[in-house]
Design a protein around this motif. Structure first.
Motif, PDB file in Angstrom:
ATOM      1  N   GLN A 122       0.809  -1.213   0.000  1.00 41.49           N
ATOM      2  CA  GLN A 122       0.000   0.000   0.000  1.00 41.49           C
ATOM      3  C   GLN A 122       0.848   1.270   0.000  1.00 41.49           C
ATOM      4  O   GLN A 122       0.346   2.347   0.300  1.00 41.49           O
ATOM      5  CB  GLN A 122      -0.935  -0.002   1.211  1.00 41.49           C
ATOM      6  CG  GLN A 122      -2.008  -1.076   1.138  1.00 41.49           C
ATOM      7  CD  GLN A 122      -2.757  -1.174   2.450  1.00 41.49           C
ATOM      8  OE1 GLN A 122      -2.526  -2.087   3.237  1.00 41.49           O
ATOM      9  NE2 GLN A 122      -3.672  -0.256   2.699  1.00 41.49           N
TER      10      GLN A 122
ATOM     11  N   GLU B 133     -14.454   0.815   6.197  1.00 39.55           N
ATOM     12  CA  GLU B 133     -13.625   0.190   5.170  1.00 39.55           C
ATOM     13  C   GLU B 133     -12.292   0.935   5.035  1.00 39.55           C
ATOM     14  O   GLU B 133     -11.225   0.323   4.918  1.00 39.55           O
ATOM     15  CB  GLU B 133     -14.371   0.192   3.839  1.00 39.55           C
ATOM     16  CG  GLU B 133     -13.621  -0.512   2.716  1.00 39.55           C
ATOM     17  CD  GLU B 133     -14.326  -0.347   1.387  1.00 39.55           C
ATOM     18  OE1 GLU B 133     -14.427  -1.332   0.659  1.00 39.55           O
ATOM     19  OE2 GLU B 133     -14.761   0.779   1.081  1.00 39.55           O
TER      20      GLU B 133
ATOM     21  N   TYR C  53      -8.385  -0.475   5.668  1.00 40.76           N
ATOM     22  CA  TYR C  53      -7.277  -0.400   4.717  1.00 40.76           C
ATOM     23  C   TYR C  53      -6.079   0.388   5.265  1.00 40.76           C
ATOM     24  O   TYR C  53      -4.932   0.017   5.082  1.00 40.76           O
ATOM     25  CB  TYR C  53      -7.734   0.285   3.424  1.00 40.76           C
ATOM     26  CG  TYR C  53      -8.719  -0.491   2.589  1.00 40.76           C
ATOM     27  CD1 TYR C  53      -8.725  -1.881   2.587  1.00 40.76           C
ATOM     28  CD2 TYR C  53      -9.638   0.183   1.785  1.00 40.76           C
ATOM     29  CE1 TYR C  53      -9.623  -2.583   1.813  1.00 40.76           C
ATOM     30  CE2 TYR C  53     -10.544  -0.521   1.003  1.00 40.76           C
ATOM     31  CZ  TYR C  53     -10.528  -1.906   1.019  1.00 40.76           C
ATOM     32  OH  TYR C  53     -11.415  -2.590   0.246  1.00 40.76           O
TER      33      TYR C  53
ATOM     34  N   ARG D  97      -7.101   5.305  -4.391  1.00 37.48           N
ATOM     35  CA  ARG D  97      -7.760   4.027  -4.632  1.00 37.48           C
ATOM     36  C   ARG D  97      -7.296   3.527  -5.998  1.00 37.48           C
ATOM     37  O   ARG D  97      -7.483   4.200  -7.017  1.00 37.48           O
ATOM     38  CB  ARG D  97      -9.275   4.176  -4.621  1.00 37.48           C
ATOM     39  CG  ARG D  97      -9.998   2.830  -4.542  1.00 37.48           C
ATOM     40  CD  ARG D  97     -11.504   3.007  -4.693  1.00 37.48           C
ATOM     41  NE  ARG D  97     -12.094   3.796  -3.628  1.00 37.48           N
ATOM     42  CZ  ARG D  97     -12.393   3.350  -2.422  1.00 37.48           C
ATOM     43  NH1 ARG D  97     -12.118   2.105  -2.101  1.00 37.48           N
ATOM     44  NH2 ARG D  97     -12.960   4.126  -1.532  1.00 37.48           N
TER      45      ARG D  97
ATOM     46  N   TYR E  54      -4.969  -2.742 -10.334  1.00 39.31           N
ATOM     47  CA  TYR E  54      -4.998  -3.490  -9.077  1.00 39.31           C
ATOM     48  C   TYR E  54      -4.929  -4.991  -9.344  1.00 39.31           C
ATOM     49  O   TYR E  54      -4.186  -5.723  -8.715  1.00 39.31           O
ATOM     50  CB  TYR E  54      -6.277  -3.108  -8.346  1.00 39.31           C
ATOM     51  CG  TYR E  54      -6.550  -3.888  -7.093  1.00 39.31           C
ATOM     52  CD1 TYR E  54      -5.667  -3.826  -6.028  1.00 39.31           C
ATOM     53  CD2 TYR E  54      -7.689  -4.653  -6.980  1.00 39.31           C
ATOM     54  CE1 TYR E  54      -5.915  -4.513  -4.865  1.00 39.31           C
ATOM     55  CE2 TYR E  54      -7.947  -5.347  -5.817  1.00 39.31           C
ATOM     56  CZ  TYR E  54      -7.063  -5.274  -4.764  1.00 39.31           C
ATOM     57  OH  TYR E  54      -7.319  -5.955  -3.618  1.00 39.31           O
TER      58      TYR E  54
ATOM     59  N   ALA F 229      -8.155  -7.502   0.063  1.00 41.19           N
ATOM     60  CA  ALA F 229      -8.807  -6.192   0.011  1.00 41.19           C
ATOM     61  C   ALA F 229      -7.852  -5.041   0.274  1.00 41.19           C
ATOM     62  O   ALA F 229      -8.057  -3.950  -0.204  1.00 41.19           O
ATOM     63  CB  ALA F 229      -9.935  -6.155   1.034  1.00 41.19           C
ATOM     64  N   GLN F 230      -6.789  -5.270   1.038  1.00 42.91           N
ATOM     65  CA  GLN F 230      -5.978  -4.144   1.481  1.00 42.91           C
ATOM     66  C   GLN F 230      -5.253  -3.428   0.359  1.00 42.91           C
ATOM     67  O   GLN F 230      -5.036  -2.231   0.453  1.00 42.91           O
ATOM     68  CB  GLN F 230      -4.952  -4.611   2.506  1.00 42.91           C
ATOM     69  CG  GLN F 230      -5.479  -4.572   3.929  1.00 42.91           C
ATOM     70  CD  GLN F 230      -4.416  -4.984   4.883  1.00 42.91           C
ATOM     71  OE1 GLN F 230      -3.940  -6.105   4.807  1.00 42.91           O
ATOM     72  NE2 GLN F 230      -4.017  -4.121   5.763  1.00 42.91           N
TER      73      GLN F 230
ATOM     74  N   ASP G 271      -6.203  -2.344  -2.206  1.00 42.88           N
ATOM     75  CA  ASP G 271      -7.089  -1.432  -2.891  1.00 42.88           C
ATOM     76  C   ASP G 271      -6.736   0.027  -2.603  1.00 42.88           C
ATOM     77  O   ASP G 271      -6.924   0.900  -3.428  1.00 42.88           O
ATOM     78  CB  ASP G 271      -8.517  -1.740  -2.447  1.00 42.88           C
ATOM     79  CG  ASP G 271      -9.559  -1.124  -3.346  1.00 42.88           C
ATOM     80  OD1 ASP G 271      -9.248  -0.857  -4.498  1.00 42.88           O
ATOM     81  OD2 ASP G 271     -10.685  -0.913  -2.875  1.00 42.88           O
ATOM     82  N   ILE G 272      -6.270   0.316  -1.399  1.00 49.45           N
ATOM     83  CA  ILE G 272      -5.965   1.683  -0.970  1.00 49.45           C
ATOM     84  C   ILE G 272      -4.455   1.850  -0.819  1.00 49.45           C
ATOM     85  O   ILE G 272      -3.777   0.998  -0.260  1.00 49.45           O
ATOM     86  CB  ILE G 272      -6.654   1.981   0.374  1.00 49.45           C
ATOM     87  CG1 ILE G 272      -8.170   2.083   0.191  1.00 49.45           C
ATOM     88  CG2 ILE G 272      -6.108   3.253   1.002  1.00 49.45           C
ATOM     89  CD1 ILE G 272      -8.627   3.303  -0.548  1.00 49.45           C
TER      90      ILE G 272
ATOM     91  N   PRO H 280      -4.425  -9.422   5.044  1.00 46.18           N
ATOM     92  CA  PRO H 280      -5.846  -9.132   4.989  1.00 46.18           C
ATOM     93  C   PRO H 280      -6.681 -10.398   5.020  1.00 46.18           C
ATOM     94  O   PRO H 280      -6.213 -11.482   4.710  1.00 46.18           O
ATOM     95  CB  PRO H 280      -6.006  -8.405   3.653  1.00 46.18           C
ATOM     96  CG  PRO H 280      -4.872  -8.904   2.829  1.00 46.18           C
ATOM     97  CD  PRO H 280      -3.754  -9.198   3.766  1.00 46.18           C
TER      98      PRO H 280
ATOM     99  N   SER I 161     -13.383  -7.532  -2.384  1.00 46.12           N
ATOM    100  CA  SER I 161     -13.099  -6.109  -2.487  1.00 46.12           C
ATOM    101  C   SER I 161     -14.375  -5.289  -2.532  1.00 46.12           C
ATOM    102  O   SER I 161     -15.343  -5.645  -3.180  1.00 46.12           O
ATOM    103  CB  SER I 161     -12.282  -5.853  -3.762  1.00 46.12           C
ATOM    104  OG  SER I 161     -12.046  -4.488  -3.933  1.00 46.12           O
ATOM    105  N   ARG I 162     -14.355  -4.141  -1.819  1.00 46.88           N
ATOM    106  CA  ARG I 162     -15.427  -3.163  -1.789  1.00 46.88           C
ATOM    107  C   ARG I 162     -16.724  -3.707  -1.212  1.00 46.88           C
ATOM    108  O   ARG I 162     -17.807  -3.263  -1.552  1.00 46.88           O
ATOM    109  CB  ARG I 162     -15.689  -2.583  -3.180  1.00 46.88           C
ATOM    110  CG  ARG I 162     -14.582  -1.686  -3.683  1.00 46.88           C
ATOM    111  CD  ARG I 162     -14.515  -0.412  -2.929  1.00 46.88           C
ATOM    112  NE  ARG I 162     -15.629   0.464  -3.247  1.00 46.88           N
ATOM    113  CZ  ARG I 162     -15.911   1.549  -2.565  1.00 46.88           C
ATOM    114  NH1 ARG I 162     -15.188   1.861  -1.518  1.00 46.88           N
ATOM    115  NH2 ARG I 162     -16.912   2.321  -2.903  1.00 46.88           N
TER     116      ARG I 162
END
Length: 723
Positions: free
Chosen positions: A101, A144, A148, A173, A179, A206-207, A209-210, A334, A339-340
């Protein structure tokens, strides 16, 4: 196109075939270090170089970010210190960039007497841009975000690094296709163009993502080399008091910034603006800005993150994580959550193993059952985007297909009352002439030269830009302030510009040469407004230090200080004959003084909130005032009596301006609208819309045919008053 690497080049973009820059004549570097092709300036680092967008030709033109060190500092020590810190920044990024990240460091080298570091380019958009599209986030989005960001904060804090500038602009994002590719899978054949339009894919953690960006090489350099010890590092409103006052930062400092960021996303209200109005008092009343209900748990977390006293805040990301009990391991691994996906906000969210954290006994009692995440389609979670897209499409179509005829048919045959979206669409296309984009942050103020040919814009990016009002071309950029520029004004002959800044100074500039003439120092807090006297001999300035100062333009000496307001002075104006000076304040009043003697003449009372700006009519008989109470008031200057209140804005009014013949009054504010009024009867003439965020400033040309506006969205818009 090819970008010139001269950090002082005013127009660095060149055609591919050029060997020398067509703007500054410097030799062009086709490939930096043999394989980085620089194509665009991303930002200017305030006297320490620039940040560029580049393509790596050895990797199929993969995009990357190139940071250049070209410090303008005096003395061997300062230069050596700048180089040392730049190297330390590269080492820090090399270590931190191992985290998924944080952008990866790709290279560090010297070429042509400049130092460069190359970073991974993050394809996507930051949360500030996303907020502009969505208006506000909900509680599930904030949870959320914490899921992240807390792990990456824990990671950098464990490595002894404090970010010091967390805000929506510095949280990215990733775009879906990048991604997916980043995680080792093939991108879809037709990737969505909007970064947050992504299908839930359970195989992707998921992590990633940001991404947290901008670890502040330039801010570190500015604070250590160029400024005094204890210089502020960070962004006003988002940074805690220990950073602003003393330059100190701790893990709890980043948590304050994350709390302020969450507040901004939840409410759509900028912490910067609240800070300029109320200082740190806003953190005690942040809930009053909520437009949606949030759970007690999240409210308590934000309360503690936003404590002014650092000792009363959470001291680590782990503490916040433990209290919220988020469904992700803080160590960086994670969960397998798609995701999301959106957590239900009203109950405790347990981790995968369903174990309570050690400190849970100190937390409020909550249901013990585990709750699964609920995934909702985008068009259900964000219905406003769909509606806006449809309305924009309809508006554009109507304008294209004989707007007048189509509108007439729709108006009288279909709609019994004229639909607002049709009117606004037609008005915007008719009256919007052009948009000027060039600043990298909020455009706080604009001014138009008396000849109507030149426009000046002041920004929180610390610069003033000069524009050709007819063509929209940028003429030059004036640099010298060390903090955001809040106000700008032309002298009556159009030869000099005055600029007021949060750095507590006023600078005078020669427009023709683009050179600084003089710096006026004396205020003990940020300068909020500047204006020239009609006789061209005096400059007035207002400040957050509760005073108005008058300056001799010839010598730069302070003439006198006008006192009386009990809070921040927001606006100052000379009467057309120069005999009276007026000032509005956060104390909800307007004061009038005799310019020659400094004697206070009267105080005007009537507003229920901050007086944000004042303006005299050209004949000097009327004073207008805009306010955060959403109204404009008109006052009789001779007797100080209010004779009209104009209502129509749905949020704070930040700027007002009379046309030269006094037949029109323009106002603009936080509701993103410009309203034009008939000041003689208070009737609204029309509403202009087009900015994506609050509007800070409006100004007429002297012939009244053109209106300019500037906004928090980073743009200046030029409007025709006669279509």
């Amino acid at each position: 196109m090819l970008c010139c690497l001269n950090p002082d080049c005013p127009n660095p973009i060149n055609p591919d075939g050029n060997q020398y820059c067509q703007s500054c004549s410097a030799p062009l570097t086709y490939l930096l270090r043999g394989h980085y092709r620089v194509i665009k300036v991303l930002s200017d680092e305030g006297g320490f170089g620039r940040t560029y967008l580049a393509e790596d030709v050895d990797k199929l033109n993969e995009r990357c970010v190139v940071k250049q060190l070209a410090p303008k500092v005096q003395g061997t020590w300062a230069l050596n210190k700048a180089i040392e810190l730049f190297k330390e920044e590269a080492k820090r990024l090399q270590e931190l960039g191992r985290h998924s990240q944080i952008p990866t460091l790709l290279a560090y080298f010297e070429q042509d007497s400049y130092l460069y570091l190359v970073q991974e380019y993050i394809e996507g958009q930051n949360l500030f841009k996303e907020l502009q599209q969505r208006s506000q986030f909900n509680e599930a989005d904030i949870r959320e975000l914490f899921m992240y960001v807390l792990p990456v904060l824990n990671f950098i804090h464990e490595h002894g690094v404090i970010h010091r500038d967390i805000k929506p602009q510095n949280i990215m994002r990733r775009a879906y296709y990048q991604y997916r590719n980043y995680r080792g899978t093939n991108p879809p054949s037709n990737p969505p163009s909007i970064p947050n339009l992504r299908e839930p894919t359970s195989g992707i953690p998921a992590q990633g993502d940001i991404v947290l960006i901008d670890f502040g090489a330039s801010k570190q350099l500015t604070a250590t080399v160029q400024s005094k010890p204890g210089t502020t590092i960070g962004s006003f409103g988002y940074s805690p008091i220990e950073q602003i006052n003393g330059g100190e930062a701790y893990p709890a400092s980043d948590l304050f910034s994350l709390g302020a960021t969450s507040f901004h996303l939840l409410t759509g209200v900028s912490p910067f603006q609240l800070w300029t109005e109320y200082g740190y008092g806003w953190v005690n009343s942040w809930r009053q800005h909520l437009k949606q209900q949030i759970s007690q748990e999240l409210g308590e977390v934000l309360d503690k993150m936003l404590k002014k006293d650092i000792n009363q805040r959470y001291q680590s990301a782990e503490e916040v994580h433990r209290y919220l009990n988020l469904g992700v391991n803080l160590g960086g691994t994670p969960s397998t959550m798609p995701s999301r996906q959106i957590p239900l906000p009203s109950v405790s969210l347990h981790s995968a193993n369903n174990k309570q954290p050690a400190s849970s006994k100190n937390k409020p009692t909550k249901p013990k059952s585990t709750v699964k995440f609920l995934a909702l389609p985008l068009f259900i979670r964000q219905p406003t985007k769909l509606i806006k897209s449809v309305l924009v499409t309809v508006g554009v179509l109507l304008v294209t297909l004989a707007a007048t005829q189509v509108y007439g048919y729709m108006r009288y045959k279909v709609f019994p009352v004229a639909p607002v979206f049709l009117i606004n669409s037609l008005q915007s296309s008719t009256f919007l002439k052009q948009t000027l984009a060039g600043h990298s942050s909020y455009v706080m103020s604009i001014a138009i030269a008396p000849d109507g040919k030149t426009l000046a814009s002041a920004s929180s990016d610390k610069t003033i830009k000069i524009w050709n009002l007819d063509t929209g071309d940028e003429i030059r950029t004036l640099k010298g302030h060390t903090e955001g520029v809040v106000k700008v004004a032309f002298s009556q002959d159009g030869r000099i510009i005055a600029s007021g800044s949060n750095d507590r100074t006023i600078k005078l500039w020669d427009i023709a040469k683009g050179e600084e003439i003089r710096t006026l120092k004396g205020h003990t807090d940020g300068v909020t407004d500047v204006t020239f006297s009609p006789d061209k001999k005096t400059l007035a300035s207002s400040s957050s230090d509760k005073t108005v100062k008058l300056w001799n333009l010839t010598t730069g000496a302070e003439i006198r200080t006008l006192k009386g307001h009990t809070s921040r002075v927001t606006s100052v104006a000379f009467s057309p004959d120069g005999e009276v000076i007026a000032a509005g304040s956060n104390d909800k009043t307007i004061k009038l003084w005799n310019t020659s003697t400094g004697e206070e003449l009267r105080t005007l009372k009537g507003h229920n909130d901050t007086v944000t700006q004042i303006a005299f009519t050209p004949d000097g008989n009327t004073l207008a005032s805009g306010s955060a109470d959403r109204t404009i008031k008109l006052w009789n200057v001779a007797n100080g009596q209010e004779y009209r209140t104009i209502k129509g804005h749905t949020d704070a009014v930040w700027s007002i301006a009379f046309s030269f013949d006094s037949t029109m009054l323009a106002s603009a504010g936080s509701d993103k609208m410009i309203k034009l009024w008939n000041p003689f009867n208070g009737d609204e003439i029309r509403t202009l819309q087009g900015h994506d965020s609050r509007i800070w400033s409006v100004a007429f040309t002297t012939d009244g045919r053109t209106l300019a506006s500037s906004s928090e969205d980073g743009t200046v818009k030029i409007w025709r008053m006669t279509p």
